[in-house]
Scaffold this motif. Structure first.
Motif, PDB file in Angstrom:
ATOM      1  N   ARG A  10       0.825  -1.202   0.000  1.00 12.44           N
ATOM      2  CA  ARG A  10       0.000   0.000   0.000  1.00 12.44           C
ATOM      3  C   ARG A  10       0.864   1.259   0.000  1.00 12.44           C
ATOM      4  O   ARG A  10       0.525   2.250  -0.655  1.00 12.44           O
ATOM      5  CB  ARG A  10      -0.941   0.019   1.213  1.00 12.44           C
ATOM      6  N   VAL A  11       1.988   1.211   0.704  1.00 15.38           N
ATOM      7  CA  VAL A  11       2.906   2.351   0.715  1.00 15.38           C
ATOM      8  C   VAL A  11       3.458   2.586  -0.690  1.00 15.38           C
ATOM      9  O   VAL A  11       3.534   3.728  -1.164  1.00 15.38           O
ATOM     10  CB  VAL A  11       4.043   2.131   1.735  1.00 15.38           C
ATOM     11  N   ARG A  12       3.846   1.512  -1.367  1.00 10.50           N
ATOM     12  CA  ARG A  12       4.363   1.637  -2.734  1.00 10.50           C
ATOM     13  C   ARG A  12       3.291   2.199  -3.659  1.00 10.50           C
ATOM     14  O   ARG A  12       3.562   3.083  -4.480  1.00 10.50           O
ATOM     15  CB  ARG A  12       4.826   0.278  -3.263  1.00 10.50           C
ATOM     16  N   GLN A  13       2.068   1.684  -3.554  1.00 10.09           N
ATOM     17  CA  GLN A  13       0.985   2.148  -4.414  1.00 10.09           C
ATOM     18  C   GLN A  13       0.665   3.618  -4.164  1.00 10.09           C
ATOM     19  O   GLN A  13       0.452   4.389  -5.103  1.00 10.09           O
ATOM     20  CB  GLN A  13      -0.276   1.306  -4.194  1.00 10.09           C
ATOM     21  N   ALA A  14       0.632   3.996  -2.899  1.00  9.35           N
ATOM     22  CA  ALA A  14       0.308   5.375  -2.543  1.00  9.35           C
ATOM     23  C   ALA A  14       1.351   6.333  -3.099  1.00  9.35           C
ATOM     24  O   ALA A  14       1.009   7.406  -3.621  1.00  9.35           O
ATOM     25  CB  ALA A  14       0.202   5.514  -1.033  1.00  9.35           C
ATOM     26  N   GLU A  15       2.623   5.966  -3.008  1.00 11.20           N
ATOM     27  CA  GLU A  15       3.685   6.829  -3.522  1.00 11.20           C
ATOM     28  C   GLU A  15       3.613   6.942  -5.044  1.00 11.20           C
ATOM     29  O   GLU A  15       3.804   8.021  -5.607  1.00 11.20           O
ATOM     30  CB  GLU A  15       5.054   6.296  -3.098  1.00 11.20           C
ATOM     31  N   LYS A  16       3.310   5.835  -5.704  1.00 12.93           N
ATOM     32  CA  LYS A  16       3.186   5.849  -7.158  1.00 12.93           C
ATOM     33  C   LYS A  16       2.030   6.755  -7.592  1.00 12.93           C
ATOM     34  O   LYS A  16       2.170   7.579  -8.507  1.00 12.93           O
ATOM     35  CB  LYS A  16       2.952   4.418  -7.650  1.00 12.93           C
ATOM     36  N   ARG A  17       0.897   6.620  -6.926  1.00 14.34           N
ATOM     37  CA  ARG A  17      -0.265   7.453  -7.246  1.00 14.34           C
ATOM     38  C   ARG A  17       0.001   8.922  -6.935  1.00 14.34           C
ATOM     39  O   ARG A  17      -0.391   9.815  -7.682  1.00 14.34           O
ATOM     40  CB  ARG A  17      -1.490   6.975  -6.474  1.00 14.34           C
ATOM     41  N   ARG A  18       0.671   9.178  -5.808  1.00 15.09           N
ATOM     42  CA  ARG A  18       0.961  10.557  -5.412  1.00 15.09           C
ATOM     43  C   ARG A  18       1.835  11.251  -6.455  1.00 15.09           C
ATOM     44  O   ARG A  18       1.557  12.376  -6.871  1.00 15.09           O
ATOM     45  CB  ARG A  18       1.666  10.590  -4.056  1.00 15.09           C
ATOM     46  N   SER A  19       2.877  10.563  -6.904  1.00 10.56           N
ATOM     47  CA  SER A  19       3.772  11.175  -7.886  1.00 10.56           C
ATOM     48  C   SER A  19       3.053  11.414  -9.212  1.00 10.56           C
ATOM     49  O   SER A  19       3.287  12.424  -9.879  1.00 10.56           O
ATOM     50  CB  SER A  19       5.022  10.320  -8.093  1.00 10.56           C
TER      51      SER A  19
END
Length: 86
Positions: A10-19
């Motif tokens: 979820r941390v990886r997904q959130a960072e990808k979406r944020r960028s």
């Protein structure tokens, strides 16, 4: 700190979406700034062309959830009023 495999994902997904969202928001702001620059220069034709592009970018960002529809409408309204005042 993420402990489980699911929370790490979820941390990886959130960072990808944020960028990705930051990039889209930046693009929309750039198009709005192009309209403002044309208005400040007093070039109504260039402002109108830039406004058309900015409206397209704002509407796309609304459909992708980057901006709310009211925020985009407010930007469009303010820019349109400034162009008409030229």
């Amino acid at each position: 700190m993420a402990n489980t495999a699911g929370s790490k994902k979820r941390v990886r997904q959130a960072e990808k979406r944020r960028s990705h969202n930051v990039s889209l928001r930046s693009t929309a702001r750039t198009y709005v700034k192009k309209v403002v620059v044309a208005i400040d220069a007093g070039d109504k034709e260039a402002a109108q062309i830039a406004y058309t592009n900015a409206v397209s970018k704002l509407d796309k960002s609304v459909s992708k959830g980057i901006y709310t529809k009211n925020k985009a409408a407010r930007h469009k309204s303010n820019l349109s009023a400034k162009i008409k005042a030229l």
